[in-house]
Design a protein around this motif. Structure first.
Motif, short mmCIF file in Angstrom:
data_model
loop_
_atom_site.label_atom_id
_atom_site.label_comp_id
_atom_site.label_asym_id
_atom_site.label_seq_id
_atom_site.Cartn_x
_atom_site.Cartn_y
_atom_site.Cartn_z
N GLU A 229 0.81 -1.21 0.00
CA GLU A 229 0.00 0.00 0.00
C GLU A 229 0.85 1.26 0.00
O GLU A 229 0.40 2.33 -0.43
CB GLU A 229 -0.94 0.01 1.21
CG GLU A 229 -2.11 -0.95 1.11
CD GLU A 229 -3.18 -0.47 0.14
OE1 GLU A 229 -4.02 0.34 0.52
OE2 GLU A 229 -3.15 -0.92 -1.04
N SER A 230 2.09 1.15 0.48
CA SER A 230 2.98 2.32 0.49
C SER A 230 3.38 2.76 -0.91
O SER A 230 3.82 3.88 -1.12
CB SER A 230 4.24 2.02 1.31
OG SER A 230 5.11 1.13 0.59
N GLU A 232 5.88 1.61 -2.49
CA GLU A 232 7.33 1.46 -2.63
C GLU A 232 7.76 0.00 -2.79
O GLU A 232 8.95 -0.28 -2.98
CB GLU A 232 8.02 2.06 -1.40
CG GLU A 232 7.77 3.56 -1.25
CD GLU A 232 8.45 4.14 -0.03
OE1 GLU A 232 9.23 3.41 0.62
OE2 GLU A 232 8.20 5.32 0.29
N VAL A 288 9.14 -0.19 6.81
CA VAL A 288 7.81 0.40 6.56
C VAL A 288 7.43 1.32 7.72
O VAL A 288 6.82 2.38 7.50
CB VAL A 288 6.76 -0.71 6.37
CG1 VAL A 288 5.35 -0.13 6.38
CG2 VAL A 288 7.01 -1.46 5.07
N ALA A 292 2.73 2.89 9.94
CA ALA A 292 2.09 2.30 8.76
C ALA A 292 1.52 0.92 9.09
O ALA A 292 0.43 0.56 8.62
CB ALA A 292 3.08 2.20 7.61
N GLN A 296 -2.46 -0.01 8.95
CA GLN A 296 -2.93 -1.12 8.13
C GLN A 296 -3.70 -2.13 8.97
O GLN A 296 -4.74 -2.64 8.55
CB GLN A 296 -1.75 -1.80 7.45
CG GLN A 296 -2.15 -2.90 6.48
CD GLN A 296 -2.99 -2.38 5.34
OE1 GLN A 296 -2.53 -1.64 4.50
NE2 GLN A 296 -4.28 -2.75 5.33
#
Length: 483
Positions: A229-230, A232, A288, A292, A296
């Motif tokens: 979802e980041s 990256e 991460v 985060a 999540q």
């Protein structure tokens, strides 16, 4: 009128006003609480004097009131009591009620506001009042497969229909026989309750919904979701995967299961999930970041103190604060991460449903005694846990786990299964818990499931999620797909 008489009259008037006020308070404002007080014998006789509505699975009453020859008139009877104990709970003149018997009491007794017209009809026609029937979402075949799969081992199974949130199986072991608690003999009912309180594993508590556990490597699904979802990371992104990962700010380190490597270093994110590589995911969690991960986890349903199905549930937790080494542990489902089996089934269900987490529920509809539908549960969206693209990537990664990774024991012939295993450390010196969560068919999901076997069950310290929990999940998924 002389002064003494005026004073006496004033006292009499004040006492009269106080008496009227007290009577009004008792009869109007306190009536509901007094009627609900379990010490009120009249309430007991009134409730047991009318037929309580049945709890229904697949058209069959698994809890119903039968006529008996005693002052209470009706006694609760449970079919396959141990199999469904985590669902029905019990209804007792001595020990109160739990689970659906408690959560749906207003409907089962016929006192719900939704049943007002039914009560009026009974009053006008002279018909004996009856409670409403509570029809559940449970799939009888899946429930039995889950119970049989646990084979007396302590643990739990939860199965969910991903597209709706309907709970298809809800099993907790050890279970108990609610019939013994429903006895109209206060002595026998109290003795049965006391015995259950002293039984190892606390059968009266639902492991499926009211107990939390470290989720171990099943939580790597949440960590992977946060990374994807980041923006990256992709499934092909390479991660460092040493045999041991030295943690910052401490002399401690994290190793992989069995003490070996993960087959490659670096390793792709997809392969790290497939072989459940601890060191790769621990480092990923630190990269991460704890914020985060927490965000999540919350989108998957963690830290929700208000979740009911309609029975109450324990709150799954992700730690409010964590330093770097604690974040590494949390990323692989350890440290202070705690989850119910229901919660881990919700994680898989959200991924299976394209990232949309539906609110789980176990009551399909309520029917009055004349079979008219009083209420029906409509599926509702609880949250968008991940984007459709992330859900698709996670699904493909989970397919790899079952096809050629740690979850091969969950394979079903002719059906593509997605899953994730977990082997979670818990108490010092105790065997790890064995976990599996997943869904099937992977391309058109009909069932998502989570299984935990406490302390490895019969396999003890030799247990892994793939060896112990995955076959149980497979049996439950097969039952749903074959029904």
């Amino acid at each position: 009128m002389n002064q003494p008489l005026r004073r006496l009259a004033t006292v009499v008037i004040v006492m009269f006003i106080a008496l009227m006020g007290a009577t009004t308070w008792v009869q109007f404002f306190s009536a509901k609480d007094l009627n609900a007080d379990p010490r009120n014998a009249r309430t007991l006789y009134r409730e047991f004097g009318n037929a309580r509505g049945p709890i229904v699975v697949g058209g069959k009453a698994i809890a119903e009131s039968v006529k008996v020859d005693d002052p209470f008139n009706y006694q609760r009877k449970y079919a396959d009591g141990e199999l469904y104990s985590a669902l029905t709970g019990f209804y007792s003149i001595v020990n109160g009620s739990t689970e659906l018997e408690y959560a749906e009491n207003a409907n089962l007794t016929g006192k719900s506001d939704q049943l007002f017209f039914s009560r009026v009809r009974d009053l006008l026609t002279g018909r004996q009042p009856e409670g409403a029937a509570v029809e559940t979402t449970i799939n009888a075949e899946a429930q039995k497969a889950a119970f049989d799969g646990l084979e007396g081992q302590a643990g739990a199974v939860v199965a969910i229909e991903p597209s709706t949130g309907r709970i298809l199986a809800l099993v907790s072991t050890p279970g108990y026989d609610p019939n013994k608690l429903a006895s109209h003999s206060s002595k026998k009912a109290s003795a049965a309750y006391s015995k259950l309180l002293d039984t190892d594993g606390n059968p009266l508590r639902s492991n499926a919904t009211r107990e939390t556990y470290p989720p171990g490597s099943t939580f790597k699904l949440v960590t992977a979701a946060a990374a994807l979802e980041s923006g990256e990371y992709q499934a092909s992104t390479e991660l460092p995967a040493p045999v041991r990962l030295d943690l910052p700010q401490t002399t401690a380190s994290i190793g992989n299961f069995g003490g070996g490597g993960c087959g490659a270093d670096p390793i792709t994110l997809a392969d790290a999930l497939r072989v459940s590589c601890n060191t790769a995911f621990a480092q990923l969690g630190m990269d991460v970041g704890v914020d985060a991960l927490r965000e999540q986890a919350d989108r998957f349903g963690f830290d929700d103190d208000d979740l009911t199905i309609p029975m109450g549930t324990a709150t799954s937790r992700f730690p409010a604060t964590a330093n770097a080494p604690q974040t590494a542990q949390a990323a692989i489902g350890q440290f202070d991460v705690q989850a119910t089996p229901l919660q881990m089934a919700m994680v898989s269900a959200a991924i299976a449903n394209g990232g949309r987490l539906m609110t789980p529920y176990v009551v399909d509809r309520v029917r009055a005694a004349d079979l008219s539908v009083v209420s029906e549960t409509k599926p509702t969206l609880k949250s968008t846990a991940v984007s459709p693209g992330t859900a698709s990537t996670l699904r493909d990664m989970m397919i790899g786990v079952v096809q050629s990774g740690s979850g091969t024991a969950a394979q079903i012939s002719g059906v593509q299964v997605a899953g994730k295993t977990g082997t979670a450390q818990n108490a010092e010196g105790a065997a790890p818990h064995a976990w599996f969560t997943g869904f099937a068919p992977a391309d058109n999901p009909k069932v998502a499931v989570a299984v935990i076997v406490e302390h490895g069950g019969n396999a003890g310290s030799e247990a892994t999620g793939g060896r112990v929990a995955a076959p149980i999940a497979r049996a439950v998924m097969e039952a749903v797909l074959g029904s």
